[in-house]
Design an enzyme around this catalytic site. Structure first.
Site, PDB file in Angstrom:
ATOM      1  N   ARG A  84      15.859 -43.935  42.386  1.00 43.59           N
ATOM      2  CA  ARG A  84      14.464 -44.387  42.452  1.00 43.59           C
ATOM      3  C   ARG A  84      14.116 -45.329  41.300  1.00 43.59           C
ATOM      4  O   ARG A  84      13.456 -46.350  41.490  1.00 43.59           O
ATOM      5  CB  ARG A  84      13.536 -43.155  42.467  1.00 43.59           C
ATOM      6  N   LYS A 137      -1.096 -62.264  31.903  1.00 41.22           N
ATOM      7  CA  LYS A 137      -1.624 -61.332  32.909  1.00 41.22           C
ATOM      8  C   LYS A 137      -0.464 -60.541  33.512  1.00 41.22           C
ATOM      9  O   LYS A 137      -0.161 -60.641  34.707  1.00 41.22           O
ATOM     10  CB  LYS A 137      -2.391 -62.113  33.982  1.00 41.22           C
ATOM     11  N   ASP A 139      -8.689 -76.057  33.208  1.00 41.38           N
ATOM     12  CA  ASP A 139      -8.939 -74.854  33.994  1.00 41.38           C
ATOM     13  C   ASP A 139      -9.816 -75.141  35.202  1.00 41.38           C
ATOM     14  O   ASP A 139     -10.909 -75.704  35.078  1.00 41.38           O
ATOM     15  CB  ASP A 139      -9.604 -73.798  33.110  1.00 41.38           C
ATOM     16  N   GLU A 177      -8.377 -75.113  25.767  1.00 39.38           N
ATOM     17  CA  GLU A 177      -8.848 -75.148  27.148  1.00 39.38           C
ATOM     18  C   GLU A 177     -10.060 -76.062  27.236  1.00 39.38           C
ATOM     19  O   GLU A 177     -10.994 -75.947  26.439  1.00 39.38           O
ATOM     20  CB  GLU A 177      -9.223 -73.724  27.577  1.00 39.38           C
ATOM     21  N   LYS A 230     -10.079 -70.945  23.614  1.00 35.99           N
ATOM     22  CA  LYS A 230     -10.890 -70.950  24.828  1.00 35.99           C
ATOM     23  C   LYS A 230     -12.352 -71.179  24.466  1.00 35.99           C
ATOM     24  O   LYS A 230     -12.712 -71.347  23.290  1.00 35.99           O
ATOM     25  CB  LYS A 230     -10.717 -69.627  25.564  1.00 35.99           C
TER      26      LYS A 230
END
Lengths: 287, 287, 287, 287, 287, 287
Positions: free
Chosen positions: A109, A144, A227, A206, A176
């Site tokens: 597993r 992320k 972005d 950004e 940012k």
């Protein structure tokens, strides 16, 4: 994927990933271990099991599977048929595991959880990388990632033909909107960063508009993150930048949109979905 | 979800999950920490940030997000607006974080990685649970979890209205084809298990045919796993069992198929996808 | 050091350094703990102790000392008189510790070991930084740090007015002679690196001659390491580079030589001695 | 150093130091590993590297270097030329490392950090030990060690011909002025200690005056610490003690002063500088 | 036991024992936690539970019980009625725990496991200590402790009025027959030890005969272990030693024999049974 | 014990117990290691030592002893003469350890602490198991285990012919009086549990009276715990249950009482004493 490309996948050193693999086995074995196999499989019985792709995809994570087998029983022989980074069809033999049947079942597993998930990440990455082939754009991952799987997920992205963005908050600067606002604008924020930062960390900023882009370009940022811009604005951005900075596009990156984004001429296209939402690649273990 | 149902979500004790959350923060902070925020945000600046759902779904993981904030800075105030297990719409306020702006930005990514992923698991579970509502069937997860996230994923399944299967190889017996073959059949395998097992572990056995089902029923297995059967065979199995054993269906469980499976009368329907292939629920952090 | 400069010292997050401080206490307490104080100091006796500099220098490590006190006894009050990064004279009060006398004595040695060593690193850095004041050169540390003290030593370098180079093998590329030789020259080595590297890691290349420097400049390296060059050659290198790359000088960097190196116009001067050979700053704990 | 003496260096068991060496490698490899070598050195390339002393000194820490190589790649062959405890000249070959070139480069910095620092400690110790040769005095270290390096530093002291004092607060009693004051004098403090202490821990008491020394001698302390006394007072102390207790001198111990201290007839001379302020021994790794 | 005596029990620092207590809770909570209490006890229900001795004995381990409660839920109030080291009768209230009923039930077993076992050790020790009262002999424990419980068991011995021998192989020398044989006799073995050992570790040597005792005394051993001697031989040994060394008797130490051994005049009597074979003291938790 | 029975002892996987064994060695070696053996035994000296039972009993823990030897020195050869689970007489050879004499002496105490304690647990279990032989009753352990030794103690119970109850709070439900009271009775407590629990965890409920037993039986509990009932009431309970539930008796279980309890026809008899109060089995290590 070519052999040269496979080499760039660069597997992480064993000592960086073994603790996570050991922990995953302990998580599955709990306190009493694999009680089913111990009660039903004779101690001396040997077997050979085959890892088979049930769906087409890009393989990653065999390095983790191999370590899992070794930790369960050093006498297990793990033989790779298709190295991490390989494209496979449904039915392709990926690897074989030979040795005590109990140990194979105990490891099964965890082996499949690592191989299925990381192959899923590589497969999602490869789909985007395939879609932009021929443009100069590269697919790149983000922070992320799923908790405590970053090293392996970033490796899986490389297996799929993608590239790695920052590994954490500490290895590059990414400015940012909140940082810009706190410092009072693009010029002062870059000044503050340069006043305190050494020479070996890159600075990305950004921007939301082409006006901001021009300001950032004039101030010499290494990399600029565009972005959620439309392909039209991205094209304009590429024209404005004239190679003075590396341009990264992010936002609304899917298989349906990525080619158009790439054709604007941006250098990198980042995707969070390839790590935070990758579906498992279905792999089976057959005896 | 009702308050009563929410209570059954049963969050894991802090001391079981804090180590994973601490490790996730260390993974993101690396050695040098959040260099961007430290260089750009004044040390004394305070802020309030709002966790907002960008898509509809079922929330889970706020307990992890809260701990992440506390570990970054004990002075951060984390206020839950919609408890784990709540259904939310796009735009719903989930929680607020108030305190030093630097600390909020440092914690942001880990907070979102936990909340987005676990809410994704809860949302996928809730979709299946909704689909079977009104039948007696319960949705149950498997051991196909992402490495070292099992405790939190199993909690997210409960938040989504699902139930938990085994937590590991050690807390129940699950006899599959390899075990049956090694022991020489269903009768001898059950005999071996009972000879060595105490009275507090359940025994489940996987069967592929109705003939095997009848044998297992006659031998008194607690639970029987019906793998990859058609709804027709599942109905026949329910008819054969007459409540003598708990019946669990697995294989090819999707939103499209799950209702038909549930209507056969099986007790449990297990899904690996809700843990190994759940897409992230999009949650944003707005200042 | 000015307040603005102090701010750039950027202390590492508690969760990155607390494990090392806890381990250092466990190393000193062993199994039986502080048997002397427990046998001789009445349990209820309170005291106040003062950390005093015995020699002039630059303070660093109070953040570690404070955590050590908290771990020994949360009721200890640690009050900083001169923040990390401050210059002190012999006799300057650095901090006070007030609370149970036993706990102060138990924490004393670990407190002084951290504060004395890290202040030693900061003091050695500050001496070099003072020597180059007014030139544009910055003092920068290396990976020649003491095992498992890198985060704290890099912080102490910042407290002393220096800057940080790479934190590890992974956060930037530094190409040395062995890498160049293996790849077949400067052009192919840079090509290989760029083919596999993402856009957020800097590339530095070490050169031994001005001819190599010209090649590296023409190929667009971010940073060039000029190892063991004479001030004359460094001046020539600065003239050649014309700002096209950041230039770092290393080798034979001492208080006697550093000013001449800085005056050549190089951007960074790196020193291993400030971390691997820093003498302890003598600090006493007086009751 | 003779073979017999080398044997007394007594290397710590692998299981006591391997965790620190593993942690040091993880500290250097971070998350992404040795990206430079992986991108530039062909996977199959083999090499042999030589550890060479660049300055004369006393070697220590090869046991740590060997373990570091094994942890990076078990196929690396580490061959010691001059065992820990050996005196070397500039240019002496210390050890060779043979195997995959990538692995050697990955291990290089950690290997040198351990070997350079610990050889520095051994070299500083050996200088003091040489200076007192022929007197009966022994050089002994203190608890003024660098955090989490105590086991290895104490070993390096033995390699340099020194002896070890307490390893921590727990393995012997050392009564200082604060303890004496709290207990109300030398007689009551010794009484308190003996009332609670078992028979296997030594008792040392620090005295500032000859009057205190006489009191301590009359009360049967095992060891007496004479802190910051002049050589004249040390001689008087030796005369008073007449062998009734072991005498240890501390304070202002340098290469310039140590011989005069030793000639007073004290048994042990303790130095914090050999562990907290030892300069790195310059060792290079040549291919 | 008097208050003065209680003080000598010297509880270990929290940071030395908290890891073991945390691990014990994780061992009991597993992955899913206290499912029974979570499913049956309403979240807001409060309760007060009382730790009651069911049998007479000597209490130890409340420091561990208190930490266990804090780790499960910091809001639990743990109030000690009879401090560690106290003698209790059957029915005596030892401590109360007040707070959330769920948390009390979750902590209950670990609390009782620590308190019951350590009180068992203290009770066994107190029985021997009581039996030798009035002689000069002290009861002392050994290294025959249960794995990873040494710090707490040694503390429990002190709570019972006993004293501590070595905490490990490293804090004192204990020369047994194999060491003597390997070195070639008592004189050479002591010479070897003194040549390599610093001045802060005691030396004990085990002898089997009075002839060996005389040799050891003449060579100045700090402590001599008289193993398995009859009371008659122990008396002769005391007469021979005349206080020149501390004498420890071991072997066949039971409640039936210990008084006779003590009356021979030996200083210490060591017992492995008080740590390796102590029966649990029956303590209940009543609501 | 027969070979078949021995097989059911099922040793825990190395990766579950190695951390505890490593920790036990570190606990004993401290910081300075085995100073006695290192100072007295020549480095090259080889030896063979024999583990011999000094008393009759049932052996357990050789799997831990073997790992301890491997961790101290991989060149030690550990040869088992009587496998875990074997009955031995006083004088029986249990195992031999061959290799470097220093390493054997360094490992000795930890080897004996594991083997002596776990054999003590197995011996105590075997005594109860022997006493009930021929009845259908099985001896089962509890959660009254020594902290952090649960996995190994549960294994020792199996070696002694016993069976395992829950491994923790999480792998089965055990409803006691407090849970029943909080939920408002047996019927509502079972309802609450079933509403939230998945199908793979057993439910046991403790009853004090035959009336409660009837209620529990009527509600379908898997297992019923009959606490502190007389043999007469136990017989009545067996008569009432008619096999509808597994019956477990607890309370006042000793060698004197256990046969009478078993003869009532209960299925399981649980004992805390076999784990919390087992006396060490005396095992010696002879050279």
């Amino acid at each position: 994927m070519t052999q040269a490309a496979l080499e760039f996948a660069r597997p992480p050193a064993d000592l960086l990933i073994e603790p996570q693999i050991r922990a995953a086995l302990q998580e599955d074995l709990g306190r009493a271990g694999d009680i089913t196999s111990e009660l039903t499989i004779p101690a001396g019985q040997a077997a050979t099991a085959r890892l088979i792709a049930r769906k087409p995809g890009c393989v990653a994570g065999l390095i983790a599977a191999r370590i899992a087998c070794r930790l369960v029983d050093p006498s297990l022989a793990f033989t790779v048929a298709t190295a991490d980074g390989s494209r496979v069809e449904a039915g392709t033999l990926i690897a074989t595991i030979a040795g005590p049947a109990r140990a194979i079942l105990t490891a099964e597993r965890v082996v499949l959880n690592f191989a299925g998930h990381l192959s899923g990440v590589a497969t999602a990455t490869a789909a985007l990388a395939d879609a932009v082939r021929g443009t100069g754009a590269r697919i790149v991952c983000t922070r992320k990632t799923l908790p405590n799987l970053r090293i392996l997920q970033k490796y899986a992205v490389r297996c799929g033909g993608g590239f790695n963005h920052r590994f954490g908050l500490d290895d590059a600067v990414l400015i940012k909107d909140n940082h810009i606002a706190a410092a009072g604008g693009i010029a002062p924020v870059l000044e503050r960063v340069r006043a305190g930062l050494g020479h070996m960390a890159k600075i990305e900023i950004e921007v939301d508009t082409l006006a901001q882009l021009e300001e950032a370009l004039s101030l010499g940022a290494d990399t600029i993150l565009l972005d959620n811009m439309t392909p039209e604005d991205l094209s304009r951005a590429v024209g404005l930048a004239k190679g003075r900075a590396v341009l990264e596009a992010s936002g609304n990156v899917t298989l349906a949109t990525v080619r158009a984004i790439a054709e604007t001429g941006v250098d990198y296209i980042s995707s969070g979905a390839i790590t935070h939402s990758a579906a498992n690649l279905d792999i089976g273990l057959d005896f």
